[in-house]
Write an enzyme that holds these catalytic residues in place. Structure first.
Site, PDB file in Angstrom:
ATOM      1  N   ILE A  35     -33.305   7.130  20.598  1.00  0.00           N
ATOM      2  CA  ILE A  35     -33.462   5.893  21.380  1.00  0.00           C
ATOM      3  C   ILE A  35     -34.703   6.018  22.246  1.00  0.00           C
ATOM      4  O   ILE A  35     -35.160   7.125  22.524  1.00  0.00           O
ATOM      5  CB  ILE A  35     -32.223   5.585  22.265  1.00  0.00           C
ATOM      6  CG1 ILE A  35     -31.830   6.797  23.098  1.00  0.00           C
ATOM      7  CG2 ILE A  35     -31.072   5.066  21.427  1.00  0.00           C
ATOM      8  CD1 ILE A  35     -30.836   6.487  24.192  1.00  0.00           C
ATOM      9  N   TYR A 143     -14.073   9.847  28.627  1.00  0.00           N
ATOM     10  CA  TYR A 143     -14.601  10.590  27.470  1.00  0.00           C
ATOM     11  C   TYR A 143     -13.474  10.842  26.470  1.00  0.00           C
ATOM     12  O   TYR A 143     -13.625  10.596  25.262  1.00  0.00           O
ATOM     13  CB  TYR A 143     -15.197  11.900  27.979  1.00  0.00           C
ATOM     14  CG  TYR A 143     -15.803  12.785  26.920  1.00  0.00           C
ATOM     15  CD1 TYR A 143     -17.019  12.469  26.340  1.00  0.00           C
ATOM     16  CD2 TYR A 143     -15.173  13.973  26.537  1.00  0.00           C
ATOM     17  CE1 TYR A 143     -17.598  13.296  25.393  1.00  0.00           C
ATOM     18  CE2 TYR A 143     -15.743  14.808  25.592  1.00  0.00           C
ATOM     19  CZ  TYR A 143     -16.955  14.459  25.025  1.00  0.00           C
ATOM     20  OH  TYR A 143     -17.516  15.285  24.082  1.00  0.00           O
ATOM     21  N   LYS A 147     -12.760   9.572  22.640  1.00  0.00           N
ATOM     22  CA  LYS A 147     -12.686  10.544  21.543  1.00  0.00           C
ATOM     23  C   LYS A 147     -11.410  10.356  20.710  1.00  0.00           C
ATOM     24  O   LYS A 147     -11.449  10.449  19.476  1.00  0.00           O
ATOM     25  CB  LYS A 147     -12.798  11.979  22.071  1.00  0.00           C
ATOM     26  CG  LYS A 147     -14.209  12.344  22.525  1.00  0.00           C
ATOM     27  CD  LYS A 147     -15.217  12.272  21.375  1.00  0.00           C
ATOM     28  CE  LYS A 147     -16.647  12.427  21.817  1.00  0.00           C
ATOM     29  NZ  LYS A 147     -17.622  12.164  20.749  1.00  0.00           N
TER      30      LYS A 147
END
Ligand code: SER
Length: 318
Positions: A35, A143, A147
């Site tokens: 990116i 997070y 996941k």
């Protein structure tokens, strides 16, 4: 696996995985996706093509996949656990909206997909020691939420649409090449830099906090081997526990002191990282990976420490 797009090729895993794939798959094209603001440099830039590949832009991904006849996507774009706690909506956007874009592009263009899961996919109600392959996954961090959802959505795309999704649950990864950033397990990398530079290490994780860790060369082998595994042998897919060592800061510091006797460490616990670490397993059971695709780590704490110190001494010129 022949023509591969690595999304997040300049990150902690991607920077080394892209180079490994270029050495390993000599016939194919390995595209380094990045990116704006984290452009590839040096050998990564010079050893093959690179393209802007933002997971939030499905059209851009489709163009790359078609142009390079991509058959496999390593989707490594993610915010690590501590950063994801600070910016939960951005973590969701990258990890979930990004994932569904990747999976859709894969479905429409017949690509296999690897999106890593983590010890972070477990939570406080998970059995902490020898954490089984199939067990309770109720994580308490953003997070971890992303996941678990990654594992479920990847399995869904396999069962519903036949997209060849496979993955592993990585422990904390330790490398001497690219720094992690914003992770709970980062201390296990930073401690080596401090020790080699002759500095005192201020540890953000409390003594007695055990977590699974892995040396990057083993993690890279796992990421390649799972994608090359015989599909007929796979009972599980998203995602396999893979383990190689488990330690707390005291054990790690003592091991470093065997090689650098003057090394010192003190504690200044970061409550955000500590809360996350406390909710994760102490050690995962990776029998399913060993049985279904022959996983076996090469490094333990001793051999990793020797290798880390030697590489960092060269890199830092000390
Ligand atoms: N290394 C990651 C983190 O600490 C866990 O997968 O966030």
């Amino acid at each position: 696996m022949k023509n591969v797009l690595v999304i997040g090729s300049t990150g902690q895993i991607g920077s080394e995985l892209t180079m490994k794939l270029r050495r390993h798959l000599r016939e194919g094209t390995i595209v380094a996706g990045y990116i704006k603001g984290s452009e590839p440099k040096g050998a990564l830039l010079e050893s093959g093509p690179s393209e802007i590949a933002d997971v939030r832009n499905a059209k851009g991904l489709t163009e790359i996949v078609k142009r390079y006849k991509i058959d496999t996507i390593y989707n490594l774009a993610a915010l690590l656990s501590a950063t994801a706690e600070q910016r939960p909506l951005l973590a969701w956007d990258i990890q979930m909206n990004g994932l569904i874009n990747v999976l859709e592009v894969a479905r429409l263009n017949h690509c296999a997909v690897f999106t890593p899961s983590s010890i972070g996919s477990f939570g406080p109600s998970t059995p902490k020691v020898s954490t089984p392959q199939d067990t309770i996954q109720r994580p308490t961090s953003m997070y971890g939420v992303t996941k678990v959802a990654t594992e479920l959505l990847s399995d869904y795309y396999f069962h519903k649409f036949g997209v060849d999704t496979r993955s592993v649950r990585f422990p904390g990864l330790i490398s001497n090449v690219t720094h992690p950033g914003g992770g709970t397990t980062d201390y296990a990398v930073e401690i080596y830099y401090a020790a080699v530079k002759g500095e005192e290490f201020v540890c953000p994780i409390a003594a007695g906090t055990y977590m699974d860790m892995m040396y990057m060369p083993d993690a890279l082998r796992a990421a390649v081997k799972i994608m090359e595994a015989d599909p007929w042998r796979l009972i599980h897919r998203n995602a396999f526990n893979v383990a190689s060592m488990s330690f707390d800061p005291e054990i790690l510091a003592a091991k470093i002191r065997e090689h650098i006797p003057t090394f010192t460490m003190r504690y200044q616990v970061d409550p955000v990282r500590q809360a996350i670490a406390d909710s994760w397993p102490d050690s995962m059971n990776d029998r399913a990976a060993r049985e279904e695709w022959g996983w076996r780590p090469k490094f333990n704490l001793e051999s990793m420490t020797i290798d880390m110190i030697a590489h960092l001494r060269g890199k830092l010129g000390v």
